[in-house]
Design an enzyme around this catalytic site. Structure first.
Site, short mmCIF file in Angstrom:
data_model
loop_
_atom_site.label_atom_id
_atom_site.label_comp_id
_atom_site.label_asym_id
_atom_site.label_seq_id
_atom_site.Cartn_x
_atom_site.Cartn_y
_atom_site.Cartn_z
N ASP A 168 34.58 -71.44 18.41
CA ASP A 168 33.40 -72.19 18.85
C ASP A 168 32.81 -72.91 17.65
O ASP A 168 32.82 -72.38 16.54
CB ASP A 168 32.35 -71.23 19.45
CG ASP A 168 31.47 -71.90 20.48
OD1 ASP A 168 30.73 -72.84 20.10
OD2 ASP A 168 31.49 -71.48 21.65
N TYR A 194 51.82 -82.47 30.20
CA TYR A 194 52.49 -81.48 29.35
C TYR A 194 53.32 -80.52 30.20
O TYR A 194 54.39 -80.06 29.78
CB TYR A 194 51.47 -80.70 28.51
CG TYR A 194 51.31 -81.23 27.12
CD1 TYR A 194 51.91 -80.60 26.04
CD2 TYR A 194 50.58 -82.38 26.87
CE1 TYR A 194 51.78 -81.08 24.74
CE2 TYR A 194 50.43 -82.88 25.58
CZ TYR A 194 51.04 -82.24 24.53
OH TYR A 194 50.91 -82.74 23.25
N THR A 250 26.58 -75.84 21.48
CA THR A 250 25.74 -75.22 22.52
C THR A 250 25.98 -73.72 22.60
O THR A 250 25.15 -72.99 23.12
CB THR A 250 26.00 -75.85 23.90
OG1 THR A 250 27.40 -75.75 24.20
CG2 THR A 250 25.59 -77.31 23.91
N TYR A 300 31.72 -87.32 29.96
CA TYR A 300 32.11 -85.99 30.44
C TYR A 300 33.03 -86.08 31.64
O TYR A 300 34.10 -85.46 31.67
CB TYR A 300 30.86 -85.19 30.77
CG TYR A 300 31.12 -83.76 31.17
CD1 TYR A 300 31.64 -82.85 30.25
CD2 TYR A 300 30.82 -83.30 32.45
CE1 TYR A 300 31.88 -81.52 30.60
CE2 TYR A 300 31.05 -81.98 32.81
CZ TYR A 300 31.58 -81.09 31.89
OH TYR A 300 31.80 -79.78 32.24
N LYS A 334 36.98 -85.05 31.27
CA LYS A 334 37.61 -83.95 32.00
C LYS A 334 38.77 -84.44 32.87
O LYS A 334 39.78 -83.74 33.03
CB LYS A 334 36.58 -83.23 32.86
CG LYS A 334 35.63 -82.33 32.07
CD LYS A 334 36.34 -81.16 31.43
CE LYS A 334 35.38 -80.17 30.79
NZ LYS A 334 36.08 -79.05 30.11
N PHE A 355 27.93 -70.01 27.44
CA PHE A 355 27.45 -69.28 28.62
C PHE A 355 28.61 -68.66 29.40
O PHE A 355 28.73 -67.43 29.52
CB PHE A 355 26.61 -70.23 29.47
CG PHE A 355 26.45 -69.84 30.91
CD1 PHE A 355 26.13 -68.54 31.27
CD2 PHE A 355 26.59 -70.79 31.92
CE1 PHE A 355 25.98 -68.18 32.60
CE2 PHE A 355 26.43 -70.44 33.24
CZ PHE A 355 26.13 -69.14 33.59
N LEU A 408 44.38 -76.32 15.34
CA LEU A 408 44.23 -74.88 15.09
C LEU A 408 45.61 -74.25 15.16
O LEU A 408 46.36 -74.48 16.12
CB LEU A 408 43.30 -74.25 16.13
CG LEU A 408 43.08 -72.74 16.02
CD1 LEU A 408 42.31 -72.40 14.75
CD2 LEU A 408 42.33 -72.22 17.25
N ASP A 427 36.04 -76.40 15.20
CA ASP A 427 35.91 -77.48 16.17
C ASP A 427 37.31 -77.82 16.68
O ASP A 427 38.20 -78.13 15.89
CB ASP A 427 35.28 -78.70 15.52
CG ASP A 427 34.84 -79.76 16.53
OD1 ASP A 427 35.55 -79.95 17.53
OD2 ASP A 427 33.79 -80.38 16.32
N VAL A 428 37.51 -77.78 18.00
CA VAL A 428 38.85 -77.98 18.56
C VAL A 428 39.35 -79.41 18.37
O VAL A 428 40.54 -79.67 18.60
CB VAL A 428 38.89 -77.61 20.06
CG1 VAL A 428 38.65 -76.13 20.26
CG2 VAL A 428 37.90 -78.46 20.87
#
Length: 360
Positions: free
Chosen positions: A71, A197, A75, A183, A187, A51, A101, A96-97
């Site tokens: 992505d 970092y 979702t 969640y 986060k 979104f 990558l 998928d992260v």
């Protein structure tokens, strides 16, 4: 002459069909600004088919940058960004992260994570992995290529706040083992990683704590209060209100920030006010139904945006009713597309196996 006229009349529909086919095959993109090589950035957006991510993709593409969207489509949806597929400045990667990558970029917008309670509680272990291992992978990438990273954090880091409104200095009030912890704490750890970092490795990081957001391209099974109310009102179902004196604020903009900033609309409304307003905008006959309070559901949520206004000159610009009307129109079109007895998705419940949550 009569024979030629008849031939033309017979061939005319075929010519029209060929013309329509040619128009449909000729790829047309939204207008894109031209940037010189020194001004054009190579930008990675994780969760870019979601979104918020898809709207950010539009903005950066139209500004003339080269955008790579990553992505895994848990979702996110390909059709949110399909209007850019084939453009020379755009690339879409199904990835998928949680897995590393390797790509050359100048900036990273890290938005990858399910964001609504039904989605992130559907698979809490996966949510934790996305926000910890996924963030670690993106920070490692940023370190390797010297890129700036923006983490899309959330107002959920404040938990059920004891301070109102919430500013960036507030540390939060979070249940670390509750149903929302995958969640909330994910986060919070992601933010910790970013600043670790920055201090230890010199990675340039930014953190934006985004409050409740709604608009077009929201998933039908998003499961949050505004999307739930709109979908229920459009379908003539009861608008389900949890029995708390809860209030929320909403935000509709995301932008690059230079320090940790809260972004949202400081205008505050109760859940019941939202239900009544959406019911009137939809012109629905739905009744308002009260349900028991959900565990660890925040009672009040409102951003203190003084820092964003002072440092960025940022404040929300979309009035509440305008944003709701646009979202209602989008959901109406979605329901039309899913007519003729097609499946209309509902929020997913957490998967259970032999009395225990399924682990990934």
């Amino acid at each position: 002459m009569k024979i030629e006229q008849r031939i033309d009349e017979a061939v005319a529909p075929l010519r029209e069909k060929i013309r329509d086919l040619e128009l449909s095959l000729s790829q047309k993109y939204p207008p894109v600004k031209f940037l010189s090589e020194k001004d054009r950035k190579r930008i990675l957006i994780t969760g870019g088919a979601g979104f918020v991510g898809s709207h950010l993709t539009d903005k950066l593409m139209m500004d003339g940058h080269e955008v790579t969207v990553v992505d895994n489509f848990f979702t996110g949806r390909k059709r949110n960004v399909e209007h850019w597929i084939g453009h020379e400045n755009f690339e879409l990667i199904n990835h998928d992260v949680v897995e590393p990558l390797y790509i050359e970029v100048d900036q990273i917008y890290h938005l990858a994570s399910p964001a609504s309670p039904p989605n992130y509680m559907y698979n809490p272990i996966k949510t934790l992995k996305t926000n910890t291992i996924g963030t670690l992978n993106m920070l490692g990438l940023a370190k390797r290529v010297g890129a700036r990273l923006l983490l899309a954090s959330t107002s959920e880091v404040y938990g059920d706040p004891e301070v109102h409104p919430q500013n960036e200095e507030y540390w939060g009030h979070v249940n670390p083992i509750g149903p929302r912890a995958c969640y909330d704490e994910g986060k919070r750890v992601a933010e910790t990683m970013c600043y670790a970092y920055m201090k230890q490795e010199g990675v340039e990081v930014r953190v934006a704590r985004i409050f409740n957001t709604f608009g077009s391209r929201m998933h039908m099974n998003d499961g949050r209060v505004v999307s739930n109310f709109i979908l229920q009102a459009l379908q003539g179902e009861p608008l389900t209100v949890r029995m708390v004196r809860a209030s929320v604020s909403v935000g509709t903009d995301v932008m690059e920030v230079h320090e940790m900033c809260s972004q949202g609309n400081p205008e505050e409304h109760t859940i019941l006010e939202f239900a009544r307003l959406i019911k009137s905008l939809v012109v629905s006959r739905s009744q308002i139904q009260f349900l028991p309070e959900a565990q660890d559901d925040p009672q009040r949520r409102r951003p203190d945006i003084r820092k964003a206004k002072m440092m960025l000159g940022w404040e929300p610009v979309v009035p509440l009713e305008e944003g709701l009307n646009k979202t209602i129109q989008y959901f109406s079109r979605e329901l039309e597309h899913q007519a003729n007895n097609q499946y209309i998705p509902k929020p997913k419940a957490a998967r259970m196996k032999k009395g225990r949550p399924r682990h990934n």
